[in-house]
Design an enzyme around this catalytic site. Structure first.
Site, mmCIF file in Angstrom:
data_model
loop_
_atom_site.group_PDB
_atom_site.id
_atom_site.type_symbol
_atom_site.label_atom_id
_atom_site.label_comp_id
_atom_site.label_asym_id
_atom_site.label_seq_id
_atom_site.Cartn_x
_atom_site.Cartn_y
_atom_site.Cartn_z
ATOM 1 C CE LYS A 279 -2.176 -1.189 3.827
ATOM 2 N NZ LYS A 279 -1.454 -2.436 4.151
ATOM 3 N NE ARG B 9 -4.961 -1.545 9.757
ATOM 4 C CZ ARG B 9 -3.810 -1.106 9.237
ATOM 5 N NH1 ARG B 9 -3.733 0.049 8.624
ATOM 6 N NH2 ARG B 9 -2.756 -1.845 9.352
ATOM 7 N NE ARG C 275 7.768 -2.273 6.161
ATOM 8 C CZ ARG C 275 6.479 -2.102 6.355
ATOM 9 N NH1 ARG C 275 5.713 -1.623 5.395
ATOM 10 N NH2 ARG C 275 5.927 -2.439 7.505
ATOM 11 N NE ARG D 210 5.898 -0.124 10.156
ATOM 12 C CZ ARG D 210 4.776 -0.187 9.441
ATOM 13 N NH1 ARG D 210 4.698 0.465 8.298
ATOM 14 N NH2 ARG D 210 3.738 -0.889 9.862
ATOM 15 N NE ARG E 167 1.945 -4.781 11.127
ATOM 16 C CZ ARG E 167 2.996 -4.544 10.338
ATOM 17 N NH1 ARG E 167 4.203 -4.921 10.708
ATOM 18 N NH2 ARG E 167 2.844 -3.939 9.196
HETATM 19 P P1 AP5 Z 1 4.801 -1.631 1.821
HETATM 20 O O1 AP5 Z 1 4.485 -0.821 0.614
HETATM 21 O O2 AP5 Z 1 5.540 -0.963 2.933
HETATM 22 O O3 AP5 Z 1 3.478 -2.370 2.370
HETATM 23 P P2 AP5 Z 1 2.227 -1.813 3.150
HETATM 24 O O4 AP5 Z 1 1.012 -2.491 2.596
HETATM 25 O O5 AP5 Z 1 2.216 -0.306 3.146
HETATM 26 O O6 AP5 Z 1 2.559 -2.384 4.580
HETATM 27 P P3 AP5 Z 1 2.432 -1.773 6.029
HETATM 28 O O7 AP5 Z 1 3.185 -2.676 6.954
HETATM 29 O O8 AP5 Z 1 2.830 -0.322 6.062
HETATM 30 O O9 AP5 Z 1 0.906 -1.901 6.264
HETATM 31 P P4 AP5 Z 1 0.161 -1.977 7.573
HETATM 32 O O10 AP5 Z 1 -1.211 -1.803 7.087
HETATM 33 O O11 AP5 Z 1 0.383 -3.127 8.451
HETATM 34 O O12 AP5 Z 1 0.839 -0.794 8.444
HETATM 35 P P5 AP5 Z 1 0.323 0.629 8.864
HETATM 36 O O13 AP5 Z 1 1.497 1.511 8.924
HETATM 37 O O14 AP5 Z 1 -0.884 1.029 8.083
HETATM 38 O O15 AP5 Z 1 5.630 -2.914 1.323
HETATM 39 C C1 AP5 Z 1 6.099 -3.880 2.253
HETATM 40 C C2 AP5 Z 1 7.453 -4.450 1.753
HETATM 41 O O16 AP5 Z 1 7.228 -5.167 0.538
HETATM 42 C C3 AP5 Z 1 8.503 -3.377 1.413
HETATM 43 O O17 AP5 Z 1 9.778 -3.837 1.785
HETATM 44 C C4 AP5 Z 1 8.413 -3.223 -0.128
HETATM 45 O O18 AP5 Z 1 9.641 -2.842 -0.708
HETATM 46 C C5 AP5 Z 1 8.009 -4.638 -0.536
HETATM 47 N N1 AP5 Z 1 7.140 -4.640 -1.726
HETATM 48 C C6 AP5 Z 1 6.122 -3.755 -2.002
HETATM 49 N N2 AP5 Z 1 5.542 -4.083 -3.166
HETATM 50 C C7 AP5 Z 1 6.178 -5.213 -3.624
HETATM 51 C C8 AP5 Z 1 6.013 -6.029 -4.779
HETATM 52 N N3 AP5 Z 1 5.046 -5.776 -5.686
HETATM 53 N N4 AP5 Z 1 6.822 -7.108 -4.905
HETATM 54 C C9 AP5 Z 1 7.780 -7.381 -3.985
HETATM 55 N N5 AP5 Z 1 8.002 -6.630 -2.865
HETATM 56 C C10 AP5 Z 1 7.198 -5.565 -2.697
HETATM 57 O O19 AP5 Z 1 -0.214 0.326 10.343
HETATM 58 C C11 AP5 Z 1 0.652 0.082 11.423
HETATM 59 C C12 AP5 Z 1 -0.143 0.009 12.707
HETATM 60 O O20 AP5 Z 1 -0.826 1.275 12.947
HETATM 61 C C13 AP5 Z 1 -1.268 -1.029 12.766
HETATM 62 O O21 AP5 Z 1 -0.780 -2.315 13.116
HETATM 63 C C14 AP5 Z 1 -2.184 -0.418 13.837
HETATM 64 O O22 AP5 Z 1 -1.656 -0.624 15.145
HETATM 65 C C15 AP5 Z 1 -2.120 1.060 13.528
HETATM 66 N N6 AP5 Z 1 -3.143 1.490 12.560
HETATM 67 C C16 AP5 Z 1 -2.911 1.963 11.305
HETATM 68 N N7 AP5 Z 1 -4.063 2.248 10.695
HETATM 69 C C17 AP5 Z 1 -5.060 1.958 11.566
HETATM 70 C C18 AP5 Z 1 -6.475 2.023 11.499
HETATM 71 N N8 AP5 Z 1 -7.109 2.445 10.395
HETATM 72 N N9 AP5 Z 1 -7.180 1.629 12.580
HETATM 73 C C19 AP5 Z 1 -6.570 1.231 13.709
HETATM 74 N N10 AP5 Z 1 -5.220 1.121 13.827
HETATM 75 C C20 AP5 Z 1 -4.474 1.483 12.771
#
Ligand code: AP5
Length: 219
Positions: free
Chosen positions: A15, A90, A129, A162, A173
């Site tokens: 994402k 979410r 990552r 991270r 997660r």
């Molecule tokens: P990346 O692009 O970083 O993936 P992502 O989907 O953004 O992953 P996140 O870990 O950021 O998502 P998340 O939803 O768990 O975390 P968030 O910060 O929202 O890619 C991942 C890796 O893969 C990278 O190394 C990249 O290079 C590689 N990659 C990408 N595309 C690729 C491809 N096509 N092929 C191969 N490799 C590839 O949330 C964190 C925390 O915040 C949650 O756990 C929760 O505690 C809180 N939180 C956030 N939002 C909410 C909400 N709405 N409600 C409640 N709590 C929330």
């Protein structure tokens, strides 16, 4: 008209990676709920202190707090044409609140791009990552390594991992995603907004599929 787009998918689906490409193309702000929480944690705000335990444990921050944070963010002047939401909504309660929020702001949720990737691949992605300290640019040890080890190609800052990318927290997660978020796939499919994309292909191909899926959706 404020056009809101949502990137939906499990942790590690890409994402954040795709949001950077898409926001540059569409010239709308990238609103990442996870990044907003991490900014609050770094700034030691009351919200950050409240959210820290949830992020560390791989659990969702309660809806009320999350919805208020996003409402405040998307009401800013830079979102006057809309925004790309990454990681929000979410839960069903967040999705309901977001639809209402978008309409209250004179806009609407125009499309929800769902990045589909299998769990085994997600664990590999997240545990490999690295992100740049200055601006959060995203790398991966195998699929997207930096040109100079340990440093961001774009701004030269140090690359860090991270705290919630340890294998135990990643597993938690993913379980939380399946229990509390995956049901939004049907929610948005039933609303006629879901665009499903195979997120397991290389980054550039995923970006092309998203661009093709969005054609005609934002006019
Ligand atoms: P990346 O692009 O970083 O993936 P992502 O989907 O953004 O992953 P996140 O870990 O950021 O998502 P998340 O939803 O768990 O975390 P968030 O910060 O929202 O890619 C991942 C890796 O893969 C990278 O190394 C990249 O290079 C590689 N990659 C990408 N595309 C690729 C491809 N096509 N092929 C191969 N490799 C590839 O949330 C964190 C925390 O915040 C949650 O756990 C929760 O505690 C809180 N939180 C956030 N939002 C909410 C909400 N709405 N409600 C409640 N709590 C929330």
């Amino acid at each position: 008209m404020r056009n809101f787009l949502v990137l939906l998918g499990p942790p590690g689906a890409g994402k954040g990676t795709q949001a950077s490409l898409l926001c540059a193309r569409l010239r709308v702000p990238h609103v990442s709920s996870g990044e907003l929480f991490r900014e609050h944690i770094r700034g030691k705000t009351d919200l950050g202190k409240h959210a820290q335990g949830y992020l560390g444990a791989g659990q969702l921050v309660p809806d009320e707090v999350t919805i208020a944070m996003i409402r405040e963010r998307v009401s800013q002047p830079d979102c006057s044409r809309g925004a790309l939401l990454d990681g929000f909504p979410r839960t069903p309660a967040q999705a309901e609140a977001f639809g209402k929020m978008a309409r209250d702001l004179g806009g609407d949720v125009r499309a929800v791009v769902y990045l589909r990737v299998a769990d085994a691949e997600l664990i590999e992605r997240l545990t490999g990552r690295w992100m740049c300290r200055a601006q959060g640019h995203i790398y991966h040890v195998q699929t997207h390594p930096p040109k100079k080890a340990g440093h961001c190609d774009l701004d030269g800052s140090e690359l860090v991992q991270r705290d919630d990318d340890k294998v135990e927290t990643v597993t938690r997660r993913l379980a939380v995603y399946h229990e509390q978020t995956a049901m939004l796939i049907d929610y948005y499919r039933n609303a006629g907004l879901l665009l499903e994309v195979d997120g397991a292909r290389p980054e550039a191909e995923v970006a092309e599929s998203i661009a093709a899926a969005l054609k005609g959706r934002l006019d």
